[in-house]
Scaffold this motif. Structure first.
Motif, mmCIF file in Angstrom:
data_model
loop_
_atom_site.group_PDB
_atom_site.id
_atom_site.type_symbol
_atom_site.label_atom_id
_atom_site.label_comp_id
_atom_site.label_asym_id
_atom_site.label_seq_id
_atom_site.Cartn_x
_atom_site.Cartn_y
_atom_site.Cartn_z
ATOM 1 N N PHE A 41 87.742 -5.706 -8.923
ATOM 2 C CA PHE A 41 86.651 -6.628 -8.605
ATOM 3 C C PHE A 41 85.358 -5.844 -8.422
ATOM 4 C CE2 PHE A 41 90.721 -8.316 -7.674
ATOM 5 C CZ PHE A 41 90.666 -9.590 -8.216
ATOM 6 N N ILE A 42 84.365 -6.207 -9.251
ATOM 7 C CA ILE A 42 83.124 -5.428 -9.319
ATOM 8 C C ILE A 42 81.924 -6.372 -9.194
ATOM 9 C CG2 ILE A 42 81.705 -3.973 -10.833
ATOM 10 C CD1 ILE A 42 84.318 -2.918 -12.092
ATOM 11 N N ILE B 182 95.145 -4.134 -5.806
ATOM 12 C CA ILE B 182 93.809 -4.752 -5.766
ATOM 13 C C ILE B 182 92.782 -3.646 -5.546
ATOM 14 C CG2 ILE B 182 92.282 -6.271 -4.432
ATOM 15 C CD1 ILE B 182 94.341 -7.970 -5.636
ATOM 16 N N ILE B 183 91.767 -3.603 -6.406
ATOM 17 C CA ILE B 183 90.676 -2.653 -6.172
ATOM 18 C C ILE B 183 89.360 -3.427 -6.022
ATOM 19 C CG2 ILE B 183 89.357 -0.700 -7.105
ATOM 20 C CD1 ILE B 183 91.883 0.422 -8.186
ATOM 21 N N PRO B 184 88.911 -3.621 -4.773
ATOM 22 C CA PRO B 184 87.615 -4.256 -4.567
ATOM 23 C C PRO B 184 86.574 -3.151 -4.433
ATOM 24 C CG PRO B 184 88.955 -4.294 -2.548
ATOM 25 C CD PRO B 184 89.608 -3.350 -3.496
ATOM 26 N N LEU B 185 85.693 -3.036 -5.418
ATOM 27 C CA LEU B 185 84.760 -1.916 -5.459
ATOM 28 C C LEU B 185 83.516 -2.225 -4.615
ATOM 29 C CD1 LEU B 185 85.550 0.629 -6.795
ATOM 30 C CD2 LEU B 185 84.198 0.015 -8.776
ATOM 31 N N PHE C 214 82.393 -8.330 -0.098
ATOM 32 C CA PHE C 214 83.060 -9.308 0.781
ATOM 33 C C PHE C 214 84.579 -9.201 0.632
ATOM 34 C CE2 PHE C 214 78.964 -11.727 0.182
ATOM 35 C CZ PHE C 214 78.528 -11.546 1.488
ATOM 36 N N ILE C 215 85.026 -9.046 -0.611
ATOM 37 C CA ILE C 215 86.469 -8.959 -0.859
ATOM 38 C C ILE C 215 87.028 -7.715 -0.167
ATOM 39 C CG2 ILE C 215 88.238 -8.652 -2.652
ATOM 40 C CD1 ILE C 215 86.366 -10.313 -4.516
ATOM 41 N N TYR C 216 86.303 -6.612 -0.292
ATOM 42 C CA TYR C 216 86.730 -5.341 0.338
ATOM 43 C C TYR C 216 86.880 -5.518 1.844
ATOM 44 C CZ TYR C 216 86.379 -0.439 1.914
ATOM 45 O OH TYR C 216 86.592 0.773 2.513
ATOM 46 N N GLN D 24 84.198 2.290 -1.263
ATOM 47 C CA GLN D 24 82.919 1.983 -0.629
ATOM 48 C C GLN D 24 81.874 3.091 -0.858
ATOM 49 O OE1 GLN D 24 83.264 1.279 3.613
ATOM 50 N NE2 GLN D 24 81.612 -0.214 3.470
ATOM 51 N N ASN D 25 82.341 4.336 -0.880
ATOM 52 C CA ASN D 25 81.387 5.453 -0.840
ATOM 53 C C ASN D 25 81.295 6.291 -2.096
ATOM 54 O OD1 ASN D 25 80.994 4.795 1.842
ATOM 55 N ND2 ASN D 25 82.650 6.140 2.526
#
Lengths: 390, 195
Positions: free
Chosen positions: B130-131, B153-156, B165-167, B178-179
Motif C-alpha cells: 500500500f503506497i 501486508i506492507i503499508p509504506l 493511516f494503514i501503517y 516509515q523511515n
C-alpha cells in the motif's frame, strides 16, 4: 517550503561550529540563495526537525577529551545514508577525538584554513553550484510564451541553470533524444499545463520517463484547464485568474503571473529540488549501503560521497555512485579518491549506477568500459547479487 | 533456474490530490510514492506477478519499468480495470497482454467494488503493498485483509497519505516502512526474501 536542505552539526559545538555555520550562510548569500532554504539541525531540534526525505550533510565536531555527544543521532544518520564529516584537531588523534561509530570515516584534521573546505563539502553535498541546478520550463508556444519567459528570468535570478523548452516537434514524432540528454541531470521540470499542452506534447510516456528518471515535475495548471489523470505524479498547482496580472491568463504574448505568485513558485521549485536530490541519493547510495549491511559488509559512506568497504585483508574497496551522466565526479570527490588510493591499500574501484536512469547509449559505454578498465561497473539491479558473491 | 512458483503480489497506490480530502494530501510525499512504485516494479516483476487496479497515473510507471527490464515477463503483470472508466483508460493499457476488464455497474462506487472483488477474490496473494493513496487505497486494504488474512501486508508509511493511516493501525509496523526511503532494498529484504 515543504522540503529544505539540512545542515546538521553534532558533537562538541561552540565557537568553531558557529564559525562554520556563519561561513556557510555567507557562501549561501554569495550564491544568491535564501537562508530560508536551509535548516540548521543539532541535538536540540533533531527529533522535531530532521527528516530522512530531505538532503542532509552532517559535521561531527570531535572532542579532545573523548567525551562524545550525539552518538545516538549519529547512529540514525549512518543508517539513513547521511554524509558525515568528522572534524578532529590533533594529528594522529582521530580515534581519541572521534566516536568509534565513525572510525572508518575520512576525517578532516582541523586548522583555521579548513573552514572553507568544510563549507565546500556541505555545498557540494547539496549540489548548489549553478551548473548543477538545472531546471526545465516546458510550454506550448501558442499558449504561454510570455509566462515561460517570465519564469525563465525569475529562476535565473535565483541561481538556477534554466532551459526553456520551446518544443518544436509535431504530435506523433518521437520525443527529442537531445532533449532527454539535456534533461538527464536536471532536478525539476516546470510544465506550463495549458489546455492543449499535454495532448500536443508531453504524453503519457514522457511523463512516466521523467518520473522514472527521478526528475521532479511541477505542473502549473491553467485556470481554464484541469490536471489530466495520467499526469498526477507531480506537484500540481491549479492557477486561478487572479494569479495573473490583470487576470489575463489566455494571451500567449501578454499574460504574466503576479510577482507574489512567481516568488512563491521559485520557493516551490527549490523545495522540489531539495526533495528530489535526497531521492536520487537514496536511490543509489542508501540502496547500496542497505544491501551491503544485509550482507554483513563493513561499509562507510564518506563525506565526499563515495563508499568505502573495509576488507578482511586490510584493503579497501571503493564504490563511486554515478548520478545522471556517469563520468561526472565532483572535485572534492576526485581529490579524496586519489588520496584514498595513495593512503590505503585499495583493492578495487567500482562505479555504481541505476540503469533505469541512464540512457541506453551510456549503458553501452559502461559495458564497454567494464571490459577495458580496472574500474568495474555495478548496476543497481545487481547490487544484492553482486554483494552476495563478492 | 528451475521453474519456481510465480506468486501474486497486490499493489494498491495512487497520488492524493489537493482538491480531494485534505487529510491524505497533507502527508503525501509524491516523490516517495513515485520512487516506491518504481522500486516495487523493479524488484517484483522479474520474479513474481504484480496485480493492480490500474490507476491512470500509476500504470505508465509499471509499463516504463517493464519496457526497461527488457525481459519477457508479460505474464508477470495483470491489470484490472472497470469498464466504468473506459474513456479514461491510459494508452498504456494496450501495452499489457493481461488486462481484465470488469463490467460496469449502476454507478462508480459499485463498479469499483465489483472490480476489486474480481481482482482480489478468486486467487491467492502472497502480499499486499500500500503506497500513498486516498480512500480507494483504504478500501482496497480492508477488502484485501478480509480476503487474505495470511498475506504479508506492507503499508509504506513513508509515502504518507492512506498508506500512513494503514501503517498506524497495522500489525506489520516495521520502522523501515516509515523511515527508509531506499525502497528497492526494503522490498528485497522485507517482501521478496520473505515470501
Amino acid at each position: 517550503m515543504k522540503y529544505k536542505y539540512q545542515l546538521i552539526v553534532l558533537g562538541n559545538l561552540g565557537s568553531l561550529s558557529n564559525k562554520v555555520i556563519d561561513l556557510f550562510y555567507k557562501k549561501i548569500e554569495e550564491l544568491k540563495l535564501e537562508r530560508d532554504y536551509f535548516k540548521i539541525i543539532n541535538h536540540g531540534n533533531f527529533n522535531t526537525e530532521y527528516s530522512g526525505n530531505q538532503p542532509a550533510f552532517a559535521i561531527y565536531f570531535g572532542d579532545e577529551n573523548g567525551s562524545f555527544k550525539d552518538v545516538t543521532i549519529t547512529d540514525i544518520l549512518v543508517k539513513d545514508g547521511t554524509l558525515i564529516l568528522p572534524v578532529y584537531y590533533t594529528e594522529n588523534s582521530f580515534n581519541d577525538e572521534i566516536p568509534k561509530i565513525l572510525e572508518n570515516q575520512n576525517g578532516l584534521l582541523y586548522d583555521s584554513t579548513k573552514d572553507i573546505k568544510i563549507v565546500n563539502l556541505a555545498l557540494e553535498a547539496f549540489e548548489l553550484l549553478r551548473s548543477s541546478r538545472k531546471v526545465f520550463v516546458s510550454y506550448k508556444r501558442s499558449e504561454s510564451s510570455s509566462v515561460a519567459i517570465q519564469l525563465y528570468e525569475a529562476l535565473e535570478r535565483n541561481n538556477f541553470d534554466v532551459f526553456l523548452d520551446t518544443h518544436s516537434i509535431k504530435p506523433g514524432e518521437p520525443f527529442q533524444e537531445e532533449l532527454w540528454h539535456r534533461m538527464t541531470d536536471c532536478d525539476v521540470i516546470v510544465l506550463l499545463n495549458t489546455p492543449k499542452f499535454l495532448e500536443s506534447y508531453w504524453c503519457t510516456e514522457e511523463i512516466a520517463e521523467a518520473n522514472a528518471k527521478q526528475i521532479g515535475i511541477i505542473q502549473l495548471v491553467w485556470p481554464n484547464h484541469k490536471l489530466e489523470a495520467m499526469a498526477h505524479v507531480c506537484l500540481p498547482i491549479q492557477l486561478k485568474d487572479n494569479n495573473f496580472k490583470n487576470d489575463v491568463f489566455d494571451n500567449e504574448n501578454l499574460s504574466k503571473l503576479t510577482e507574489t505568485f512567481v516568488n512563491d513558485l521559485v520557493k516551490e521549485v527549490e523545495s522540489m529540488r531539495a526533495r528530489n536530490l535526497a531521492s536520487r541519493q537514496d536511490n543509489l547510495i542508501t540502496e547500496f549501503t542497505n544491501f551491503a549491511s544485509k550482507h554483513g559488509k563493513k561499509i562507510n559512506l564518506q563525506p565526499e560521497r563515495f563508499i568505502s568497504e573495509e576488507l578482511d585483508n586490510g584493503k579497501r574497496r571503493i564504490f563511486i555512485p554515478t548520478v545522471g551522466v556517469p563520468q561526472s565526479v565532483n572535485c572534492n570527490q576526485s581529490e579524496e579518491i586519489i588520496k584514498e588510493i595513495k593512503d590505503y591499500q585499495v583493492d578495487s574501484v567500482h562505479l555504481i549506477y541505476d540503469d533505469l536512469k541512464i540512457r541506453d547509449k551510456w549503458l553501452d559505454h559502461l559495458d564497454w568500459l567494464n571490459g577495458y578498465l580496472k574500474v568495474q561497473t555495478i548496476k543497481k539491479q545487481n547490487f544484492d547479487e553482486w554483494l552476495a558473491r563478492n | 533456474m528451475a521453474s519456481k512458483e510465480l506468486k501474486n503480489i497486490f499493489l494498491s497506490a495512487s497520488i492524493p490530490l489537493p482538491e480531494r480530502d485534505a487529510k491524505y494530501y497533507e502527508t503525501a510525499d509524491v516523490i516517495a510514492i513515485r520512487d516506491a512504485v518504481i522500486a516495487l516494479c523493479t524488484t517484483v516483476l522479474p520474479n513474481h506477478r504484480l496485480i493492480w487496479g490500474g490507476h491512470p497515473s500509476i500504470t505508465p510507471l509499471v509499463n516504463y519499468v517493464l519496457q526497461k527490464l527488457n525481459m519477457d515477463v508479460q505474464d508477470h503483470v495483470t491489470l484490472y480495470q472497470s469498464r466504468f472508466f473506459e474513456r479514461f483508460y491510459p494508452e498504456d493499457n494496450n501495452k499489457f497482454e493481461n488486462v481484465i476488464l470488469t463490467p460496469t455497474m449502476e454507478d462508480r462506487d459499485n463498479s469499483l467494488r465489483l472490480m476489486r472483488e474480481l481482482m482480489l477474490g478468486d486467487k491467492e496473494f502472497a502480499a499486499g503493498i500500500f503506497i500513498g493513496g486516498m480512500d480507494g487505497v483504504e478500501d482496497e486494504y480492508k477488502m484485501f485483509r478480509e480476503l487474505h488474512p495470511e498475506a504479508l501486508i506492507i503499508p509504506l508509511a513513508s509515502t504518507g497519505a492512506a498508506a500512513k493511516f494503514i501503517y498506524e493501525n497495522s500489525i506489520n509496523r516495521n520502522e523501515r516502512f516509515q523511515n527508509d526511503y531506499a525502497f528497492s532494498s526494503t522490498f528485497q529484504e522485507l517482501l521478496i526474501d520473505k515470501i
